[in-house]
Every structure is written in C-alpha cells, then in structure tokens.
Design an enzyme around this catalytic site. Structure first.
Site, PDB file in Angstrom:
ATOM      1  N   THR A  70       0.832  -1.206   0.000  1.00 59.22           N
ATOM      2  CA  THR A  70       0.000   0.000   0.000  1.00 59.22           C
ATOM      3  C   THR A  70       0.865   1.255   0.000  1.00 59.22           C
ATOM      4  O   THR A  70       0.651   2.183  -0.786  1.00 59.22           O
ATOM      5  CB  THR A  70      -0.927  -0.006   1.231  1.00 59.22           C
ATOM      6  OG1 THR A  70      -1.767  -1.167   1.159  1.00 59.22           O
ATOM      7  CG2 THR A  70      -1.789   1.241   1.283  1.00 59.22           C
ATOM      8  N   HIS A 199       4.537 -10.182   2.245  1.00 54.47           N
ATOM      9  CA  HIS A 199       3.592 -11.125   2.852  1.00 54.47           C
ATOM     10  C   HIS A 199       2.717 -11.867   1.846  1.00 54.47           C
ATOM     11  O   HIS A 199       1.972 -12.758   2.232  1.00 54.47           O
ATOM     12  CB  HIS A 199       2.744 -10.434   3.934  1.00 54.47           C
ATOM     13  CG  HIS A 199       1.637  -9.554   3.448  1.00 54.47           C
ATOM     14  ND1 HIS A 199       0.346 -10.009   3.333  1.00 54.47           N
ATOM     15  CD2 HIS A 199       1.604  -8.262   3.068  1.00 54.47           C
ATOM     16  CE1 HIS A 199      -0.442  -9.014   2.918  1.00 54.47           C
ATOM     17  NE2 HIS A 199       0.300  -7.949   2.745  1.00 54.47           N
ATOM     18  N   THR A 235      12.780   4.939  10.593  1.00 55.62           N
ATOM     19  CA  THR A 235      13.666   3.843  10.981  1.00 55.62           C
ATOM     20  C   THR A 235      13.207   2.541  10.338  1.00 55.62           C
ATOM     21  O   THR A 235      12.023   2.192  10.396  1.00 55.62           O
ATOM     22  CB  THR A 235      13.686   3.703  12.516  1.00 55.62           C
ATOM     23  OG1 THR A 235      14.135   4.941  13.061  1.00 55.62           O
ATOM     24  CG2 THR A 235      14.602   2.580  12.960  1.00 55.62           C
ATOM     25  N   CYS A 322      -9.380  -6.550   1.576  1.00 59.29           N
ATOM     26  CA  CYS A 322      -9.530  -5.179   2.067  1.00 59.29           C
ATOM     27  C   CYS A 322     -10.943  -4.670   1.899  1.00 59.29           C
ATOM     28  O   CYS A 322     -11.361  -3.741   2.583  1.00 59.29           O
ATOM     29  CB  CYS A 322      -8.573  -4.257   1.336  1.00 59.29           C
ATOM     30  SG  CYS A 322      -6.987  -5.010   1.026  1.00 59.29           S
TER      31      CYS A 322
HETATM   32  C1  LIG Z   1      -2.160  -7.027  -1.018  1.00 61.26           C
HETATM   33  C2  LIG Z   1      -2.083  -6.063  -2.136  1.00 61.26           C
HETATM   34  C3  LIG Z   1      -1.638  -4.753  -1.946  1.00 61.26           C
HETATM   35  C4  LIG Z   1      -1.355  -4.189  -0.576  1.00 61.26           C
HETATM   36  O1  LIG Z   1      -0.153  -4.659  -0.026  1.00 61.26           O
HETATM   37  P1  LIG Z   1       0.051  -4.540   1.563  1.00 61.26           P
HETATM   38  O2  LIG Z   1       1.461  -4.977   1.771  1.00 61.26           O
HETATM   39  O3  LIG Z   1      -0.935  -5.486   2.163  1.00 61.26           O
HETATM   40  O4  LIG Z   1      -0.180  -3.142   1.949  1.00 61.26           O
HETATM   41  C5  LIG Z   1      -1.522  -3.928  -3.035  1.00 61.26           C
HETATM   42  N1  LIG Z   1      -1.812  -4.366  -4.263  1.00 61.26           N
HETATM   43  C6  LIG Z   1      -2.242  -5.619  -4.498  1.00 61.26           C
HETATM   44  C7  LIG Z   1      -2.533  -6.049  -5.883  1.00 61.26           C
HETATM   45  C8  LIG Z   1      -2.400  -6.509  -3.438  1.00 61.26           C
HETATM   46  O5  LIG Z   1      -2.846  -7.728  -3.687  1.00 61.26           O
END
Ligand SMILES: *Cc1c(COP(=O)(O)O)cnc(C)c1O
Length: 383
Positions: A70, A199, A235, A322
């Site tokens: 994000t 992740h 940091t 989300c």
């Molecule tokens: C999960 C996802 C994100 C967000 O990544 P985070 O590390 O969870 O903030 C952005 N773009 C796509 C396509 C995702 O699947």
C-alpha cells in the site's frame, strides 16, 4: 482449516522466520547508528536489498523499502507525479486496480489532476491500445497492475509501458500478486516503478518495496531522516526487511516448482467446481496466475458462501480482503461487465504452496454442499 486465501496473505515460511529472529533479539540495532549493532543491521538491510532486487532483475540501489504494498503504491502515485517538474497534470489507470492505486489516483483527481480510468474487457484484460489512446502529451503517470488480485488475470504491461513512454509519461505497475510467484523482470517489462510486498509470498507483513528505475525522479511522501537515500524517511523495520530478503531468495530458488504445483491443485479445484450446474469463472483462464480461481454459482450469494465455508473450516474470500465487510459489490467484477447481483456472487479461492490435492477435493465438496443448500433455501423461500 483449509486455507484458500493466499491472495490476501500467505503463512510465514519457517525458514524466513528463522532468518528474522536474530534481528528481533540481539540484532536489534538501528541501521542508522554508527556502532556495531547498528552497522550489523545496516548490512542485513543491504543484503535484503540485493535479494529483493535479484527477484525482479533490479539493482540494489533501485529498491526503496516501505511498510508494504500500500505504501509503495502511494509513494509511486504521489511521489512520481510530484517529482515531475514539467507541469503535466493528467494521469491514467485502470478500473481494476487495487484500492491502494485506485484511491490514490482518485485523491490526485481531488487535488486537481485529470484522471482517465481505462476499462478492461470481459476477461479482465486492459488493452494496451486503450492505454495508448488514453495517454497524452500532458500525461505524467500511468499505472496498471501486472496481475489482478481478485481474478489473477495477467496484463501485457510491457506494451502499456511502451505506449506511456511514447508520450513521455512514466509507467508504474503493482506487481504484488505476481512477484515471488511467477517471473517478474523490470527490464523486460520496461517499467519505471514497480510495487511488491513480502507477505504475499511467504514473507512477513509490514515489509514492501518500490522498485524505482535509476535516474527516475520521485518526491518523498513522508519527511524525516535521510533513510532510503532521502526517499522514504523512518527507521527501517530491520527484521521484516530481513524476512523480505529471505522470502525473495527462496522464491527465486523455488519459483518454477512452486508455480507448477500450485496451478495443478487450483486446476483440480476448478475441475471439481465446474461440475456444479450454473458454475462460472471470472477472468481469463489462459492468462492467469497459478493460484487464483474466482468462481460464482448462479443464485448463490458470495458473502453467504464465504461465511458458510468458514463455518466448515475453509478460509476463502469475496474479492479482496480489504473490501470485505463493505456492502458494495467487487469493483473488479463490475468492471468486467458483471451485473451487480452476479458480482456479489464472486468467491475468490486462492491456492498456495501448502494446499494439497486432498484439500482441494475436500473444499470443492464442501462448497458444492453449500451451493446446493443455498439454492434449496432460496427456492423454499420463493416457493
Ligand atoms: C495485497 C495487495 C496490496 C497491498 O499490499 P500490503 O502490503 O498489504 O499493503 C496492493 N496491491 C495488491 C494487488 C495486493 O494484492
């Protein structure tokens, strides 16, 4: 539990955890400190920078660590547009972007940029010709994702980047779903910036990166110390970054075998589910990430199905993680041309490394029972 929500997040690889633990214990230093414990952290971050760069064919100095996908998407959208000093005020994106890009672009529009949103075809493809038609002499930035998080459909990003560059626009791609799962090469794609996050490929949450092609101007979106060469103050999350590097290294080593095995299980799952009358799959089966399956069943509500799956020990989702809990139908499925009620039927099942063929068979049987039961209930209600 049968976990079929790998597009939302993946379990941490135990080898990644082992790599991280020393940096949560004795290796707690601040990487900006001059003393040894600090410099050990600095070296660990630099090692990760090389490993993450290697995963996508980038140089280490082209990697900016962030708190996740994000933040990297936001940095790309706001930072690349603000970094341009040529007065360009037009931006282009697609209707199926993750909200981290789509909402950031909409915020730019609030601030006075002109935004063009390109619609995909029914299979979820954004036509590079539509991007070529959308970009103009005043386009600052174009952002289209490499693979969609809800359907898994993979885009021809290289052709789109070329179209953007033809008018002097920058091109960013959100490669979060693809990176670590299938080969991603920033040179072959020809992009200026690319987002990835740990992740989604067996690394920890809270570590992501923006690849930024050498020589590309970017304005920071947060100010503070001179971390990440002045492009992202704060940091560093050393342990998470170390885990990101380890996950990237393992993904690179094991990618081929992983993707093949995952696709095999996903195909088995769909082979079972498609036998249910009134079963449909969204997106393009031929150009899809290995683990994704977005299914719907006539007359079956996606949210009810996902809740019932959970009661039976199967973790799945509707659309993206989300947007669950929101009352709106998936913006991705709507953009593919589905009617509102059909879009509300979408069930996203995403297979990962730990999913066995037996899991797929069991999940398909449970989902079939849920579908038939939901249909029987609504028939009884309307009869
Ligand atoms: C999960 C996802 C994100 C967000 O990544 P985070 O590390 O969870 O903030 C952005 N773009 C796509 C396509 C995702 O699947």
């Amino acid at each position: 539990m049968i976990y079929l929500d790998h597009a939302a997040t993946t379990p941490l690889d135990p080898r990644v955890l082992d790599a991280m633990l020393p940096y949560l214990r004795e290796g707690f230093g601040n990487a900006s400190s001059v003393h040894r414990v600090g410099q050990d952290a600095r070296r660990a971050i630099d090692r990760s920078r090389s490993e993450v760069g290697a995963l996508i064919g980038a140089r280490p100095d082209e990697i900016i660590f962030t708190s996740g996908g994000t933040e990297a998407d936001n940095l790309a959208v706001f930072g690349l547009t603000a970094g341009r000093q040529d007065g360009r005020r037009h931006v282009v994106t697609s209707a199926i972007e993750h909200h981290a890009v789509l909402h950031a672009m909409q915020e730019l529009a609030e601030r006075g940029y002109e935004l063009t949103v390109v619609t995909p075809d029914r299979g979820g493809h954004v036509d590079p010709a539509a991007i070529a038609a959308a970009v103009r002499e005043d386009t600052a930035l174009c952002s289209v994702m490499l693979a969609n998080n809800e359907t898994g459909t993979v885009q021809d990003v290289a052709a789109m980047a070329q179209a953007a560059h033809a008018v002097g626009a920058l091109f960013h791609t959100d490669a979060v779903q693809a990176a670590g799962l299938v080969p991603v090469d920033v040179q072959a794609l020809g992009v200026d910036a690319l987002t990835l996050t740990a992740h989604k490929f067996y690394g920890p949450k809270g570590a992501g990166a923006l690849y930024l092609r050498r020589g590309t101007r970017i304005s920071p979106t947060q100010y503070g110390g001179g971390h990440e060469r002045g492009r992202r103050a704060g940091t560093e999350n050393v342990a998470a970054i170390v885990g990101f590097g380890a996950a990237a290294r393992l993904a690179l080593e094991e990618m081929g075998s992983r993707a093949e095995a995952i696709a095999q299980v996903r195909d088995l799952l769909w082979a079972q589910l498609r036998e249910i009358p009134g079963a449909h799959r969204s997106g393009d089966e031929a150009r899809c990430l290995p683990g994704h399956l977005n299914a719907r069943f006539d007359g079956v509500d996606g949210e009810a199905a996902v809740l019932n799956l959970d009661l039976r020990g199967v973790a799945a989702s509707m659309g993206s993680a989300c947007s669950s809990g929101s009352l709106e139908a998936s913006h991705v499925l709507l953009a593919l041309g589905l009617r509102d009620e059909d879009a509300r039927g979408g069930i996203r099942l995403t297979v990962g490394r730990g999913t066995s063929e037996a899991d797929a068979m069991a999940a398909a049987r449970i989902l079939q029972e849920i579908v038939l039961r939901q249909r029987a209930l609504s028939a009884a209600r309307s009869g």
